[in-house]
Design an enzyme around this catalytic site. Structure first.
Site, short mmCIF file in Angstrom:
data_model
loop_
_atom_site.label_atom_id
_atom_site.label_comp_id
_atom_site.label_asym_id
_atom_site.label_seq_id
_atom_site.Cartn_x
_atom_site.Cartn_y
_atom_site.Cartn_z
N ASP A 31 0.81 -1.21 0.00
CA ASP A 31 0.00 0.00 0.00
C ASP A 31 0.85 1.28 0.00
O ASP A 31 0.64 2.16 0.81
CB ASP A 31 -0.90 -0.06 1.26
CG ASP A 31 -1.90 1.07 1.32
OD1 ASP A 31 -2.34 1.52 0.25
OD2 ASP A 31 -2.25 1.48 2.45
N ASN A 51 6.77 -7.29 7.74
CA ASN A 51 5.48 -6.64 7.97
C ASN A 51 4.37 -7.50 7.37
O ASN A 51 4.38 -7.83 6.18
CB ASN A 51 5.44 -5.26 7.30
CG ASN A 51 4.11 -4.55 7.57
OD1 ASN A 51 3.82 -4.20 8.71
ND2 ASN A 51 3.30 -4.37 6.54
N GLU A 52 3.43 -7.88 8.22
CA GLU A 52 2.20 -8.56 7.82
C GLU A 52 2.39 -9.77 6.92
O GLU A 52 1.74 -9.89 5.87
CB GLU A 52 1.24 -7.56 7.20
CG GLU A 52 0.93 -6.42 8.16
CD GLU A 52 -0.34 -5.64 7.81
OE1 GLU A 52 -0.78 -5.69 6.65
OE2 GLU A 52 -0.90 -4.99 8.72
N ASN A 58 -0.63 -5.09 14.06
CA ASN A 58 -1.31 -4.01 13.33
C ASN A 58 -2.82 -4.30 13.38
O ASN A 58 -3.22 -5.42 13.06
CB ASN A 58 -0.88 -4.00 11.85
CG ASN A 58 0.62 -3.79 11.67
OD1 ASN A 58 1.33 -3.44 12.62
ND2 ASN A 58 1.11 -3.98 10.45
N TYR A 93 -11.36 -1.02 8.66
CA TYR A 93 -11.65 -2.04 7.64
C TYR A 93 -12.77 -2.98 8.09
O TYR A 93 -13.37 -3.67 7.29
CB TYR A 93 -10.39 -2.82 7.28
CG TYR A 93 -9.35 -1.95 6.59
CD1 TYR A 93 -9.65 -1.31 5.40
CD2 TYR A 93 -8.10 -1.75 7.15
CE1 TYR A 93 -8.72 -0.49 4.77
CE2 TYR A 93 -7.16 -0.94 6.52
CZ TYR A 93 -7.48 -0.31 5.33
OH TYR A 93 -6.56 0.50 4.71
N GLU A 96 0.52 -0.60 14.29
CA GLU A 96 -0.31 0.18 13.38
C GLU A 96 -1.72 0.24 13.90
O GLU A 96 -2.29 -0.78 14.27
CB GLU A 96 -0.33 -0.45 11.97
CG GLU A 96 0.93 -0.27 11.19
CD GLU A 96 0.82 -0.81 9.75
OE1 GLU A 96 -0.30 -0.88 9.20
OE2 GLU A 96 1.87 -1.15 9.19
N TRP A 124 -0.69 4.76 12.65
CA TRP A 124 -0.47 4.68 11.20
C TRP A 124 -1.26 5.81 10.58
O TRP A 124 -2.46 5.79 10.69
CB TRP A 124 -0.94 3.33 10.65
CG TRP A 124 -0.56 3.16 9.21
CD1 TRP A 124 -1.36 3.32 8.10
CD2 TRP A 124 0.75 2.81 8.71
NE1 TRP A 124 -0.65 3.10 6.97
CE2 TRP A 124 0.65 2.80 7.31
CE3 TRP A 124 1.97 2.55 9.31
CZ2 TRP A 124 1.75 2.51 6.48
CZ3 TRP A 124 3.05 2.27 8.50
CH2 TRP A 124 2.93 2.24 7.10
N LYS A 141 -4.20 8.24 6.04
CA LYS A 141 -4.14 7.97 7.49
C LYS A 141 -3.11 8.83 8.20
O LYS A 141 -2.90 8.68 9.41
CB LYS A 141 -3.89 6.48 7.76
CG LYS A 141 -5.07 5.61 7.31
CD LYS A 141 -4.97 4.19 7.80
CE LYS A 141 -6.09 3.35 7.22
NZ LYS A 141 -5.94 3.11 5.77
C1 GCB Z 1 -1.44 -2.13 6.88
C2 GCB Z 1 -0.12 -2.05 6.19
C3 GCB Z 1 0.20 -0.65 5.69
C4 GCB Z 1 -1.06 -0.03 5.08
C5 GCB Z 1 -2.13 0.07 6.15
C6 GCB Z 1 -3.44 0.69 5.62
O1 GCB Z 1 -1.73 -3.02 7.62
O2 GCB Z 1 0.94 -2.54 6.99
O3 GCB Z 1 1.24 -0.75 4.75
O4 GCB Z 1 -0.79 1.22 4.51
O5 GCB Z 1 -2.40 -1.21 6.64
O6 GCB Z 1 -3.61 1.90 5.69
O7 GCB Z 1 -4.27 -0.06 5.11
#
Ligand code: GCB
Length: 586
Positions: free
Chosen positions: A171, A404-405, A462, A468, A499, A544, A563
């Site tokens: 992203d 990450n993730e 996160n 979401y 996050e 985040w 964000k």
């Molecule tokens: C996440 C990711 C990050 C995204 C964020 C989002 O979990 O690690 O890279 O930008 O969510 O804003 O969806």
């Protein structure tokens, strides 16, 4: 091992930043056109280095271009005298590069967002103007620790490969180019090859690896007191420990740095090489569910960031970097995760100076274990080795984040294939740096029993309940967050929420909880922060994101990921003022 370029009596580093030229090569057949000897001036554009090509050359049609491009510049080769080593130092070439000097192959690098060096021996003559050509490829390797999109997997899933423009599985915008400065460096033949510094609250230990030389002298100074140690080199190696009488500690409130100077002496006792760096005395460790800095519990308050800005793209932007550190202090933050890749060395130097604790992350995003193979693990280990080699002497770096993730697609293979993968990767990182805790950022889809937690010293998570899922319903969102915290607390390790956040379009307002408004972003962050402070297993939280940032184009993003608590041009949203209060600055 690459070393930070240095200018002093024994070493020089000429910055080759400026206007270079670039030719785009969508067919990737530049070699057959002899571009390695010099690019085609009729097709070339002027381009700033450092800087990504995407925003600079948007009008020329390259905003979304993420393929091969050829850079060219010329540089003067100085008369250096005998026994000097000339090299080129690239801060990064994203995502991989191949180099030619005077038409001769000079080296290559697959290290995205990491430095590499090219030896110039035999390729240049003193006194000449040499031609430097760099083929940069912004395509991601499908076997890299951040896997590039493959046509095969998209076809197997019956998904269009061009859901995202440019096609990425993460992203943020995959800016291509020479994003950090390039230096021409000159070093003595008899020289310090590498050094490792480990500080505690009372001591600084230094291990030196030298190419030739007889003895090393190490000095540590705080401006008034200077302690010095000497040691003979045995097989090119020496280890020393310095203990200042009244050590002044380094911390976010008082980021005091000592000057460390290492000199290499020849058999006659003459200094032949020297390097210096700034180092803080500090101790950071995990104890039970707490993080301790200099023996005191510390709660991490901060952000996930990105290294990007308008026009520069991912290119080093020093004025913005300075501004960001002032904004971090203004808001009361004490830490940053380098989401989702190694940041510039300038960033780390400023984090040392401003007292910002850094969780340093390797470039590994959304690992899909259906596609993981031996090469993925080998490349992941390589990326970890290179990150640790570059950043291990930085006071600000308090932990390594190894991914990450991963398991983002909740693929069944994650449970089955990832435990041995994590065991090997974390052991590899620990062997390289036994002094710092290890972590990763877990995604909810990988579960509260994510196999990587077993290997981590700090549990990183996160979460986006209220965004979401449970959109605009903070009560339901915080109930789910508490349940996640309780489940993960079973590991008995400190948890950091790496996050959490909500998009807000600056200037969009509402009197009820409405997604994309400044009020909802602020209330979301306040509600999450209350949960972080209230839970005994939580050792901190990172919002985040610090600032809005450009993403690939697709239906869920309005140009940017919004964000940020600051806009992309660093104006504060309401949430920034709220955090300032939460973090004790107002
Ligand atoms: C996440 C990711 C990050 C995204 C964020 C989002 O979990 O690690 O890279 O930008 O969510 O804003 O969806």
């Amino acid at each position: 091992m690459t070393q930070t370029p240095v200018n002093n009596r024994y070493r020089s580093a000429v910055d080759l930043s400026g206007i270079w030229h670039i030719c785009f090569d969508p067919q990737a057949d530049g070699v057959s056109r002899n571009w390695h000897r010099g690019i085609d001036r009729r097709q070339a554009f002027a381009i700033a280095v450092p800087g990504s090509w995407n925003e600079q050359l948007a009008e020329a049609g390259y905003m979304n271009y993420c393929g091969v491009a050829w850079y060219e510049t010329r540089f003067y080769v100085p008369e250096t005298g005998a026994d000097r080593v000339l090299s080129l130092h690239f801060g990064s070439a994203d995502f991989s590069a191949e180099i030619w000097v005077n038409g001769q192959p000079a080296g290559r690098s697959k290290a995205a967002m990491l430095p590499f060096e090219i030896a110039l021996e035999g390729l240049v003559q003193p006194g000449e103007i040499a031609v430097l050509v760099v083929r940069v490829d912004a395509t991601l390797d499908s076997e890299g620790p951040t896997q590039g999109i493959t046509r095969a997997i998209y076809e197997a899933e019956k998904r269009p490969r061009d859901e995202y423009l440019p096609a990425v599985r993460f992203d943020f915008f995959p800016f291509g180019g020479l994003n950090r400065p390039v230096f021409l460096t000159s070093r003595p033949g008899m020289r310090i090859r590498d050094h490792v510094v480990v500080s505690s609250m009372r001591t600084v230990s230094v291990t030196i690896d030298a190419h030739d030389g007889t003895e090393v002298v190490v000095r540590l100074s705080d401006g008034s007191e200077c302690v010095e140690q000497r040691a003979a080199l045995i097989d090119g190696k020496a280890s020393l420990t310095l203990s200042p009488q009244c050590p002044e500690l380094w911390s976010p409130d008082s980021p005091f740095l000592h000057d460390l100077e290492i000199s290499l002496l020849d058999a006659k006792g003459v200094t032949v090489d020297q390097i210096s760096q700034r180092i803080g005395l500090r101790e950071f460790r995990v104890e039970g569910r707490q993080l301790l800095l200099n023996g005191q519990p510390i709660r991490l308050k901060g952000f996930g960031k990105h290294e990007e800005s308008p026009l520069h793209g991912r290119g080093l932007n020093l004025p913005q970097l300075i501004k960001d550190f002032h904004l971090l202090k203004w808001i009361g933050a004490n830490s940053v995760r380098t989401s989702h890749y190694p940041y510039s060395e300038a960033f780390l130097e400023l984090a040392d100076a401003f007292g910002i604790l850094v969780v340093d992350e390797v470039f590994s995003i959304n690992l899909d274990f259906r596609l993981v193979n031996e090469a993925t693990l080998a490349n992941h280990k390589d990326a970890v080795s290179q990150l640790i080699a570059r950043d291990r002497n930085r006071t600000c770096v308090v932990a390594w984040s190894l991914a990450n993730e991963p398991g983002y697609l909740a693929e069944a293979e994650y449970r089955e294939k990832s435990p041995p993968y994590w065991k090997e990767l974390f052991a590899h990182a620990r062997a390289l740096d036994p002094t710092r805790p290890m972590t990763h950022a877990n995604v909810g889809y990988a579960g509260n029993d994510d196999p990587a937690f077993a290997e981590s010293d700090i549990i990183g998570m996160n979460r986006y309940h209220g965004w979401y899922s449970e959109p605009a319903q903070l009560d339901r969102a915080t109930a789910r967050l508490r349940a996640d915290f309780d489940a993960v607390a079973m590991h008995g390790k400190p948890i950091v929420l790496f996050e959490f956040g909500a998009d807000a379009m600056a200037g969009q307002h509402a009197s009820h909880d409405q997604m994309f408004t400044e009020e909802y972003q602020m209330r979301f962050i306040e509600a999450y922060w209350r949960e972080i402070v209230a839970h005994p297993a939580l050792a901190g939280g990172h919002v985040w994101n610090f600032a809005d940032f450009r993403t690939a184009q697709h239906g869920r993003r309005v140009v940017h990921n919004l964000k940020g608590v600051f806009t992309r041009t660093r104006e504060p949203k309401m949430a920034a003022w709220a955090l300032r209060t939460l973090w004790g600055m107002a």
